[in-house]
Design a protein around this motif. Structure first.
Motif: not given
Ligand code: A2P
Length: 280
Positions: A30-32, A134-137, A162-166, A204-206, A213-217, A244-252
């Motif tokens: 329902d999100r993608l 990458s994360t999500g889309t 590739h890291t996603c919620r589920d 996956t993270t959720r 786990g988050r790829i950053t971790t 990925g998201s701004l926060a993800f890009n910054k952390d990576i």
């Molecule tokens: P988390 O579930 O811990 O937030 P979204 O669907 O919200 O865009 O997130 C896609 C994936 O990216 C989720 O698994 C999310 O983990 C992860 N994520 C979001 N922010 C970061 C980040 N700053 N560093 C690493 N992974 C992230």
């Protein structure tokens, strides 16, 4: 579920400015969702680049005029494909994606044929190992690059994280990798030896999955490298593309920089490049 229909001449008649016709739509969760559209004959792009796409917005209540509602979308198809593919999030109150998620085969979208972007091979110095983070889309530009022969020519390994919620949110990427490694046409185009360079690392993270786990971790703990049996990040050998998201890009970026890699650009190639996954 995929809806597909050959595009007839009538369906391809443009009525919008820069109109292209939708040729297939696939919903994953329902999100993608992803969709394919006709490709303007004039459009040349490098795999990994993005374009502005959209729909006409609602009429202005005062003037009744409609303006195009455009957003940047990475092209998920490779530069040689005769159609264009996009991978999108559905945001309930997103000005564009709340409407775009309802497109069907035969509908038209607006596509500005001016590709740009930094996730291109020209922006990276030669290396041994290429990482796609990458994360999500944010997987979209890598769906393009993974179908591009050049991606494999200059590297011994292509590590795709590739890291996603589920688990369901990993489907688009997982299907793509399964398709390119089993489809005869893709094997012929990319080469069996090249496809063997792909190391797919979904997390996956959720929701519980084989790797959580988050790829950053997983980078910080070193688990990614142990799992893959590769040395830690090294500027002499490793190159990375991040989306990925701004926060993800910054952390990576912080982790890559801590390992001694420098950000590159088209004009000045470096050891990693970054692009935002666009939403809304
Ligand atoms: P988390 O579930 O811990 O937030 P979204 O669907 O919200 O865009 O997130 C896609 C994936 O990216 C989720 O698994 C999310 O983990 C992860 N994520 C979001 N922010 C970061 C980040 N700053 N560093 C690493 N992974 C992230």
């Amino acid at each position: 579920m995929t809806e597909q229909r050959p595009v007839t001449d009538t369906a391809a008649q443009p009525v919008l400015p820069d109109a292209q016709t939708v040729t297939s739509v696939t919903h994953y969760t329902d999100r993608l969702f992803s969709f394919r559209v006709t490709r303007p004959a004039s459009l040349r792009f490098r795999s990994g680049e993005f374009v502005m796409i959209g729909l006409m917005g609602d009429p202005d209540p005062r003037t009744g005029r409609q303006k195009p509602l455009l957003r940047a979308y990475s092209i998920a198809s490779p530069s040689w494909d005769e159609e264009l593919e996009f991978y999108s999030i559905k945001v309930e109150d997103g000005p564009l994606t709340s409407k775009l998620q309802h497109i069907a085969v035969g509908d038209q979208i607006i596509l500005k044929p001016k590709p740009v972007g930094t996730l291109v091979h020209d922006a990276l110095l030669p290396g041994k190992r290429l990482y796609f983070f990458s994360t999500g889309t944010g997987f979209a530009p890598f769906a393009s690059l993974l179908r591009e022969p050049e991606t494999f020519e200059n590297y011994d390994e292509v590590i795709v994280t590739h890291t996603c919620r589920d688990v369901a949110e990993l489907t688009y990427g997982a299907n793509l990798i399964a398709d390119i490694t089993s489809d005869e046409m893709m094997i012929e185009l990319l080469g069996e030896e090249n496809l063997a360079k792909i190391r797919y690392y979904p997390t996956t993270t959720r929701e519980k999955s084989a790797k959580m786990g988050r790829i950053t971790t997983l980078i910080e703990s070193g688990e990614l490298f142990t799992d893959l049996g590769v040395p830690p990040l090294d500027p002499a050998t490793d190159r990375a593309m991040v989306c990925g998201s701004l926060a993800f890009n910054k952390d990576i970026a912080a982790l890559l920089e801590a390992a001694g890699l420098h950000e590159g650009a088209n004009s000045e190639p470096g050891e990693f490049v970054i692009e935002k996954a666009f939403v809304g």
